[in-house]
Design a protein around this motif. Structure first.
Motif, short mmCIF file in Angstrom:
data_model
loop_
_atom_site.label_atom_id
_atom_site.label_comp_id
_atom_site.label_asym_id
_atom_site.label_seq_id
_atom_site.Cartn_x
_atom_site.Cartn_y
_atom_site.Cartn_z
N GLY A 191 2.32 30.12 1.01
CA GLY A 191 3.82 30.66 0.79
C GLY A 191 4.62 30.79 2.00
N LYS A 192 3.41 31.08 3.29
CA LYS A 192 3.85 31.50 4.19
C LYS A 192 3.99 30.47 5.09
CE LYS A 192 1.46 32.79 8.91
NZ LYS A 192 0.68 32.95 9.55
N LYS A 193 4.18 29.06 5.08
CA LYS A 193 4.10 28.08 5.78
C LYS A 193 5.87 27.48 5.17
CE LYS A 193 -0.50 25.90 6.43
NZ LYS A 193 -1.09 24.61 6.25
N ALA A 194 5.49 27.94 3.81
CA ALA A 194 7.14 27.75 3.33
C ALA A 194 8.50 28.60 4.01
CB ALA A 194 7.48 27.27 2.13
N PHE A 195 7.78 29.82 3.90
CA PHE A 195 8.52 30.88 4.65
C PHE A 195 8.90 30.56 6.36
CE2 PHE A 195 8.82 35.02 6.89
CZ PHE A 195 9.82 35.60 6.41
N TYR A 196 7.57 30.25 6.95
CA TYR A 196 8.02 30.12 8.32
C TYR A 196 8.90 28.77 8.46
CZ TYR A 196 5.07 33.74 10.11
OH TYR A 196 4.47 34.89 10.63
N ALA A 197 8.59 28.10 7.52
CA ALA A 197 9.90 26.52 7.82
C ALA A 197 11.22 26.78 8.42
CB ALA A 197 9.71 25.66 6.88
N THR A 198 11.30 28.15 7.47
CA THR A 198 13.38 27.99 7.29
C THR A 198 13.18 28.35 8.58
OG1 THR A 198 12.47 29.19 5.27
CG2 THR A 198 14.69 29.45 6.46
N TYR A 199 12.69 28.71 9.64
CA TYR A 199 12.65 29.81 10.73
C TYR A 199 12.50 28.29 12.15
CZ TYR A 199 13.72 33.61 8.61
OH TYR A 199 13.68 34.02 6.99
N ASP A 200 12.17 27.12 12.14
CA ASP A 200 11.46 26.13 12.78
C ASP A 200 12.22 25.85 14.35
OD1 ASP A 200 8.94 26.39 11.99
OD2 ASP A 200 9.31 24.07 10.66
N LYS A 201 14.07 26.62 13.65
CA LYS A 201 14.87 26.38 14.26
C LYS A 201 15.21 26.93 15.29
CE LYS A 201 19.13 27.20 12.51
NZ LYS A 201 19.96 27.64 11.57
N TYR A 202 14.31 27.96 15.35
CA TYR A 202 14.32 29.02 16.88
C TYR A 202 12.69 29.61 17.02
CZ TYR A 202 19.03 30.45 14.27
OH TYR A 202 19.92 30.65 13.60
N GLY A 203 11.96 28.50 16.61
CA GLY A 203 10.30 28.55 17.12
C GLY A 203 10.46 29.28 18.62
N ASP A 204 11.14 28.77 18.92
CA ASP A 204 10.34 28.84 20.90
C ASP A 204 10.67 30.23 21.24
OD1 ASP A 204 10.19 26.38 21.44
OD2 ASP A 204 12.02 25.56 21.60
N ALA A 205 12.44 30.52 20.00
CA ALA A 205 12.53 32.45 20.62
C ALA A 205 11.80 33.29 19.95
CB ALA A 205 13.75 32.60 20.19
N ILE A 206 10.49 32.41 18.45
CA ILE A 206 9.83 33.51 18.24
C ILE A 206 8.69 33.45 19.15
CG2 ILE A 206 8.68 33.42 16.08
CD1 ILE A 206 11.13 32.65 14.16
N GLN A 207 7.87 32.56 19.41
CA GLN A 207 7.04 32.53 20.45
C GLN A 207 7.21 33.67 21.04
OE1 GLN A 207 6.44 28.15 21.75
NE2 GLN A 207 5.13 29.00 23.99
N ALA A 208 8.24 33.70 22.29
CA ALA A 208 8.66 34.11 23.07
C ALA A 208 8.67 35.52 22.90
CB ALA A 208 9.73 33.69 24.03
N ALA A 209 9.38 36.14 21.71
CA ALA A 209 9.20 37.86 21.16
C ALA A 209 7.40 37.67 21.25
CB ALA A 209 10.37 37.49 20.18
#
Length: 274
Positions: free
Chosen positions: A155-173
């Motif tokens: 479930g977590k993987k499916a949830f996170y995949a929704t936001y893959d396009k923001y991956g770099d921003a999430i990583q920095a935050a």
């Protein structure tokens, strides 16, 4: 053990890269190691040289990460892309397996960190999960690992995949040491776009679980931030979804954000007078 040095542009070692465009991008990041570029600068550079669309450039940055550690760092109030060294990622996209000792240490609580179910009590199978996904810059450090049951992990993987396009921003935050900072940096990274509350909650808890992350979000207003919100009800489930966006933000105070919030909180001032 001494780290393997980065190859110079034009080196035969760069034959691992799939195209000349990737090598050009590598050269640009290599030359900008002391002054890392923003994604806007990277896109402008590649567009000028190759006439490439932004989406293609973004993909090439991800391709480089199969071989090199291209890290998203916060510098001068902007997210920048710094070439750090060789990546732990193999060419096929797989990572080095965790050691048996590390796996045993992570799974030793014998309970899912998300739902609380255990193998003995509920018959679940536990797996090692990365709190910050590897695709978003998460490491194999023990602090970034947790036990999850297979169902919660899927479930977590499916949830996170929704936001893959923001991956770099999430990583920095996620790298900010304080929950106020993680929430604020995420809102800033979306540049005025709406951020779903579910994602804010996940990022706020990436280093330490935040039961009341909504309070941390509200407290940003004490620092002079202007944050708007909107809500809608899912007709199928009846669940109310919330989104937030930042319209005005301020520089972080020196020292502890939490301490500055406490200093500005009017309720604390009333307590001190009493």
């Amino acid at each position: 053990m001494q780290e393997r040095p980065l190859p110079r542009p034009g080196s035969p070692e760069l034959s691992i890269l799939p195209s000349e465009a990737h090598k050009l991008l590598y050269r640009y990041l290599y030359d900008r190691r002391d002054n890392p570029p923003t994604m806007r600068e990277i896109r402008a550079f590649v567009a000028e040289r190759l006439g490439e669309a932004p989406s293609q450039t973004d993909r090439r940055v991800r391709d480089l990460r199969d071989h090199f550690d291209v890290r998203t760092v916060l510098f001068g109030g902007e997210h920048r892309y710094k070439l750090m060294g060789w990546s732990q990622t193999k060419k096929d996209g797989s990572r080095r397996a965790l050691s048996q000792r590390t796996r045993a240490q992570v799974l030793s609580p014998q309970r899912c960190a998300q739902c609380g179910h255990s193998p003995l009590g509920h018959g679940v199978v536990l797996v090692v999960d990365h709190k910050v996904p590897r695709e978003w810059g998460g490491t194999d450090d023990i602090d970034n690992l947790q036990p999850l049951c297979e169902e919660c992990n899927a479930g977590k993987k499916a949830f996170y995949a929704t936001y893959d396009k923001y991956g770099d921003a999430i990583q920095a935050a996620a790298m900010h040491p304080e929950p106020h900072g993680r929430i604020g940096e995420l809102l800033k990274a979306f540049r005025g776009d709406w951020v779903p509350s579910d994602l804010i909650g996940v990022v706020a808890s990436m280093q330490q679980y935040q039961e009341d992350w909504q309070k941390r979000l509200r407290e940003l207003r004490l620092l002079g931030w202007t944050i708007s919100s909107r809500r809608s009800k899912d007709p199928g489930t009846g669940r109310v979804h919330a989104w937030y966006r930042v319209e005005i933000w301020k520089q972080w105070p020196p020292g502890s954000i939490r301490a500055e919030v406490a200093r500005l909180d009017p309720s604390n001032k009333r307590k001190n007078r009493d």
